[in-house]
Scaffold this motif. Structure first.
Motif, short mmCIF file in Angstrom:
data_model
loop_
_atom_site.label_atom_id
_atom_site.label_comp_id
_atom_site.label_asym_id
_atom_site.label_seq_id
_atom_site.Cartn_x
_atom_site.Cartn_y
_atom_site.Cartn_z
N LEU A 4 0.68 -1.08 -0.08
CA LEU A 4 0.07 -0.05 0.07
C LEU A 4 0.97 1.35 0.04
O LEU A 4 2.05 1.26 0.78
CB LEU A 4 -0.70 -0.17 1.19
N ALA A 98 -4.08 -1.40 7.97
CA ALA A 98 -4.14 -2.35 6.83
C ALA A 98 -3.59 -3.58 7.47
O ALA A 98 -2.52 -3.47 8.54
CB ALA A 98 -2.94 -1.70 5.88
N ARG A 102 -5.81 -6.69 3.14
CA ARG A 102 -7.27 -5.90 3.46
C ARG A 102 -6.97 -4.90 4.57
O ARG A 102 -6.04 -4.68 5.13
CB ARG A 102 -8.03 -7.14 3.96
N LEU A 115 -14.11 2.79 -2.49
CA LEU A 115 -13.21 1.86 -3.26
C LEU A 115 -13.42 2.25 -4.66
O LEU A 115 -14.48 2.15 -4.96
CB LEU A 115 -13.58 0.67 -2.72
N ARG A 117 -12.38 0.72 -8.02
CA ARG A 117 -11.81 -0.71 -8.71
C ARG A 117 -12.43 -0.66 -10.11
O ARG A 117 -13.50 -0.85 -10.18
CB ARG A 117 -12.46 -1.85 -7.94
N LEU A 171 -12.29 -4.74 4.35
CA LEU A 171 -12.53 -4.36 2.94
C LEU A 171 -11.15 -5.27 2.45
O LEU A 171 -10.11 -4.77 2.36
CB LEU A 171 -12.30 -2.90 2.76
N LEU A 173 -8.47 -6.11 -0.31
CA LEU A 173 -8.18 -5.46 -1.56
C LEU A 173 -7.34 -6.33 -2.45
O LEU A 173 -6.91 -7.35 -2.23
CB LEU A 173 -7.05 -4.36 -0.85
N GLU A 174 -7.60 -5.69 -3.67
CA GLU A 174 -6.82 -6.23 -4.79
C GLU A 174 -5.80 -5.39 -5.40
O GLU A 174 -5.98 -4.13 -5.20
CB GLU A 174 -7.77 -6.55 -5.95
N ASP A 177 -6.48 -1.52 -6.92
CA ASP A 177 -7.47 -1.02 -6.13
C ASP A 177 -6.56 0.60 -5.39
O ASP A 177 -5.75 0.53 -5.19
CB ASP A 177 -7.91 -1.73 -4.76
N ARG A 178 -7.89 1.45 -5.36
CA ARG A 178 -7.62 2.51 -4.78
C ARG A 178 -8.84 3.23 -3.80
O ARG A 178 -9.70 2.79 -4.14
CB ARG A 178 -7.54 3.81 -6.10
N VAL A 179 -8.26 3.54 -2.73
CA VAL A 179 -9.36 3.80 -1.74
C VAL A 179 -9.28 5.39 -1.22
O VAL A 179 -7.86 5.83 -1.28
CB VAL A 179 -8.99 2.87 -0.33
N ALA A 232 -3.40 0.31 -4.03
CA ALA A 232 -2.90 -1.25 -3.75
C ALA A 232 -2.00 -1.42 -4.88
O ALA A 232 -2.60 -1.49 -5.91
CB ALA A 232 -4.00 -1.94 -3.37
#
Ligand code: CA
Length: 427
Positions: A4, A98, A102, A115, A117, A171, A173-174, A177-179, A232
């Motif tokens: 991350l 984190a 996840r 999120l 995605r 949550l 994550l893959e 992904d951006r959070v 991510a």
């Protein structure tokens, strides 16, 4: 393997005079808190919450987050009960820790986590706000909520009640992904479509954070705006990603309101999530870096000031005090003072006359009451007095009615009486 990286930005906005938002963006811990309360109380509350979060150990899980939220609630509430200047302060909290691939999120209030995605953006937190509840109950559409006069009323906050229940959830994550974690100064100003577009742009989270704040300002910047952006990415260890996506932005915990307190940057002995190193976590870091703080929006960014108390030096800077001003004669001063006194007396009389015509519903010692005057205290003198206390406990009301009472909306005497009698009628 997921790694991350993060960026963050905050801005006073174009209307407010103080930034009451606080944020944390450090390896494995991210949060946005949006404070509320008179004077500087909101800032004190949001920052107190962030300070407690930064003490969380690396890899903190749901139970640690829940405990931190409880502790923050208690600390803020105790300070607000002990200090009249901080009475009624509170804050939202949207926090994420984190652990592996996840995030664990904690949510209180109406700051948000999104999120992004595969090109689409989804809000993953639920707002604890009056309008959000009305939407859930089918009384409002999201479009109506966006312009509703009470859209800023929140139904859950840290520090305003003896206890608070956060939403806590995971949550997964893959890679890719951006959070986003943000205060309502972003989500309330920028459409979902534009948020999604900007969230998917850029190659570095700091770029995205800056672009999001710029968008909120472009749309009016009516509130403080704060955003933490997490990408991510593929990879492990401390090496920056090939695309340069390692976070290099300084992401200090928030600026303390009390200059005598020393910030407590979170120890991160197990740091492996990205290469950023908070390089500015002193009291002036956030404001000086972001160029916001208490100065009016058109004030140039302040340089870090030794012993900066978050207010004085910036005000002096923005006023551009001139020492060459001509000194008025004593006679001018005396006449000036007499005129000023007369104007103040008239204004005060007019104010008192006005103040006696307005009412609001609030609480006294836990009971609902109708007050005459305005819900403020000036130099320790209350501008209001209770005219009717009814045998209805505030605690016994549902959250909707509590929010109505907490809003301290100015009403006529008749409106106030009607509302308060409605509460007494068995539901
Ligand atoms: Ca706000």
């Amino acid at each position: 393997m997921i790694r991350l990286v993060h960026g963050a930005a905050t801005h006073l906005g174009l209307v407010r005079r103080q930034n009451e938002d606080s944020f944390v963006a450090t390896d494995g811990l991210y949060a946005v808190c949006d404070g509320m309360g008179g004077a500087r109380a909101g800032e004190v509350a949001s920052e107190a919450a962030c300070r407690i979060l930064v003490d969380l150990p690396m890899g903190a899980g749901a139970e640690d987050l829940r405990q931190a939220v409880t502790e923050a609630n208690t600390v803020i509430r105790e300070r607000s009960l002990a200090d009249k200047a901080l009475a009624g302060m509170g804050t939202t909290l949207t926090a994420a820790t984190a652990l592996g691939p996840r995030l664990t999120l904690a949510q209180v209030g109406d700051s948000r986590a999104y999120l992004w995605r595969g090109g689409s953006l989804r809000q993953v937190t639920q707002d604890h706000s009056l309008v959000a509840e009305m939407i859930r109950q089918g009384q409002l559409t999201p479009e109506q909520a966006a312009v509703h006069p009470h859209r800023s009323i929140i139904t859950r906050a840290l520090g305003t009640e003896a206890s608070v229940v956060p939403d806590i959830f995971d949550l997964p994550l893959e890679v890719g992904d951006r959070v986003l974690l943000c205060s309502d100064g972003l989500s309330g100003m920028v459409s979902n479509k534009e948020l999604a577009r900007i969230a998917g742009s850029g190659t570095h989270p700091q770029e995205v954070a800056d672009a999001l704040v710029a968008a909120a300002l472009r749309h009016g910047g009516e509130d403080n705006v704060t955003v933490v952006v997490i990408f991510a990415v593929e990879g492990e260890g401390d090496e920056p990603a090939a695309d340069g996506s390692a976070a290099t932005a300084p992401t200090a915990p928030t600026a303390p309101a009390d200059p005598t307190e020393t910030p407590s940057p979170r120890p991160d002995p197990h740091d492996a999530s990205d290469s950023s190193s908070p390089s500015e976590d002193d009291a002036t870091a956030r404001r000086s870096r972001m160029g916001d703080g208490d100065a009016p929006p058109d004030t140039p960014s302040a340089e870090p000031v030794a012993g900066f108390d978050g207010f004085g030096p910036l005000v002096r800077t923005s006023n551009g005090t001139s020492s060459a001003r001509r000194r008025p004669s004593r006679r001018t001063v005396l006449i000036g003072l007499a005129v000023l006194a007369a104007v103040l007396a008239l204004a005060f009389g007019a104010f008192l006359a006005f103040n006696s015509t307005v009412y609001f519903v609030g609480t006294t010692e836990g009971q609902v009451a109708l007050f005459q005057g305005m819900p403020y205290s000036v130099v320790g003198i209350d501008l209001y007095s209770a005219v009717l206390v009814v045998p209805v406990r505030f605690d016994a009301l549902d959250t909707y009615l509590q929010a109505r009472v907490d809003a301290h909306e100015l009403v006529t005497k008749e409106e106030g009486l009607r509302f308060i009698r409605g509460l007494q009628t068995p539901q």
